[in-house]
Write an enzyme that holds these catalytic residues in place. Structure first.
Site, PDB file in Angstrom:
ATOM      1  N   LYS A 164      21.550 -99.206  45.335  1.00 10.54           N
ATOM      2  CA  LYS A 164      20.718 -98.142  44.687  1.00 10.54           C
ATOM      3  C   LYS A 164      19.812 -98.637  43.517  1.00 10.54           C
ATOM      4  O   LYS A 164      18.892 -97.891  43.182  1.00 10.54           O
ATOM      5  CB  LYS A 164      21.923 -97.144  44.022  1.00 10.54           C
ATOM      6  CG  LYS A 164      21.515 -95.934  43.375  1.00 10.54           C
ATOM      7  CD  LYS A 164      22.483 -95.073  42.628  1.00 10.54           C
ATOM      8  CE  LYS A 164      23.584 -94.454  43.580  1.00 10.54           C
ATOM      9  NZ  LYS A 164      23.647 -93.151  43.500  1.00 10.54           N
TER      10      LYS A 164
ATOM     11  N   HIS B  17      22.589 -76.444  39.388  1.00  9.34           N
ATOM     12  CA  HIS B  17      23.854 -76.413  40.041  1.00  9.34           C
ATOM     13  C   HIS B  17      24.298 -74.948  40.529  1.00  9.34           C
ATOM     14  O   HIS B  17      24.289 -74.221  39.330  1.00  9.34           O
ATOM     15  CB  HIS B  17      24.971 -77.094  39.600  1.00  9.34           C
ATOM     16  CG  HIS B  17      26.027 -77.300  40.579  1.00  9.34           C
ATOM     17  ND1 HIS B  17      26.107 -78.049  41.525  1.00  9.34           N
ATOM     18  CD2 HIS B  17      27.326 -76.886  40.585  1.00  9.34           C
ATOM     19  CE1 HIS B  17      27.263 -77.815  42.273  1.00  9.34           C
ATOM     20  NE2 HIS B  17      27.892 -76.837  41.654  1.00  9.34           N
TER      21      HIS B  17
HETATM   22  C1  GRF Z   1      19.810 -75.173  44.840  1.00  8.94           C
HETATM   23  O1  GRF Z   1      20.900 -74.290  45.171  1.00  8.94           O
HETATM   24  C2  GRF Z   1      20.294 -76.003  43.740  1.00  8.94           C
HETATM   25  O2  GRF Z   1      21.162 -75.310  42.648  1.00  8.94           O
HETATM   26  C3  GRF Z   1      21.112 -77.052  44.452  1.00  8.94           C
HETATM   27  O3  GRF Z   1      20.414 -77.510  45.607  1.00  8.94           O
HETATM   28  C4  GRF Z   1      19.662 -76.094  45.971  1.00  8.94           C
HETATM   29  C5  GRF Z   1      18.283 -76.650  46.113  1.00  8.94           C
HETATM   30  O4  GRF Z   1      17.612 -75.607  46.931  1.00  8.94           O
HETATM   31  N1  GRF Z   1      21.342 -78.361  43.309  1.00  8.94           N
HETATM   32  P1  GRF Z   1      16.035 -75.869  47.106  1.00  8.94           P
HETATM   33  O5  GRF Z   1      15.873 -77.183  47.861  1.00  8.94           O
HETATM   34  O6  GRF Z   1      15.387 -75.929  45.797  1.00  8.94           O
HETATM   35  O7  GRF Z   1      15.445 -74.655  47.909  1.00  8.94           O
END
Ligand code: GRF
Length: 187
Positions: free
Chosen positions: A64, A108
């Site tokens: 990483k 999140h």
């Molecule tokens: C979202 O629900 C975000 O909260 C989570 O991953 C998803 C990403 O969706 N961390 P997108 O790729 O922005 O449509």
């Protein structure tokens, strides 16, 4: 201020942020998209907007630290001020955390600290909670554990399905994330 958006998937949050940049409501530029999945929808969205994409395949690196060093150099070269994780399905390591201390944020789809990790919407649905929501937080070495910046709650009714909850969550994300970023870049 210059933003880098990190994403692994569809990129609807990237799109929402970009739309607010274009409208002038968000006074920042998206200078770069960083993506760890060559097939992710976010790449086509970025290309359509003429935003440079750094796409990498983690398996092609031994550690990483190695790919994060490469990312860090690209962020420095682009003079990135703030790193926006938007569906980036990977823990941020020492290298980037040290280089961008308190400058990496994440969104999140739950009211943290409830339901961290993958499929937070499914976890909330299975648990039968009556309220869930969205959290924006600073990123630390843990999984969805850094200091909370903002949260928005969403009610779950008897009629809701995992699908309808997901739709409500995404609609809230697309308003909340650009608003929080605007607050951070103008403070
Ligand atoms: C979202 O629900 C975000 O909260 C989570 O991953 C998803 C990403 O969706 N961390 P997108 O790729 O922005 O449509």
């Amino acid at each position: 201020k210059k933003l880098a958006v990190f994403a692994s998937g569809n990129g609807s949050n990237f799109q929402a942020i970009l739309d607010e940049v274009k409208s002038g409501a968000l006074e920042a530029d998206i200078s770069l998209v960083v993506c760890d999945k060559p097939t992710a929808g976010v790449i086509a969205r970025a290309e359509a907007a003429n935003i440079p994409v750094f796409c990498f395949v983690p398996k092609e690196y031994e550690t990483k630290a190695q790919f994060e060093q490469e990312i860090s150099a690209i962020l420095q070269k682009n003079q990135i001020d703030l790193v926006i994780l938007a569906g980036y399905m990977r823990l941020i390591g020492e290298t980037l955390l040290t280089a961008y201390e308190s400058k990496i944020i994440n969104i999140h789809p739950s009211l943290l600290p409830a339901f961290p990790g993958k499929d937070a919407i499914g976890q909330a649905y299975e648990a039968g909670v009556k309220v869930t929501g969205v959290t924006v937080h600073y990123v630390d070495a843990g999984m969805d554990t850094g200091p909370i910046i903002a949260q928005k709650a969403i009610d779950i009714s008897e009629e809701d399905t995992a699908q309808s909850i997901a739709e409500k969550i995404h609609a809230v994300e697309h308003v909340l994330y650009p608003k929080v970023i605007q607050e951070l870049v103008t403070k």
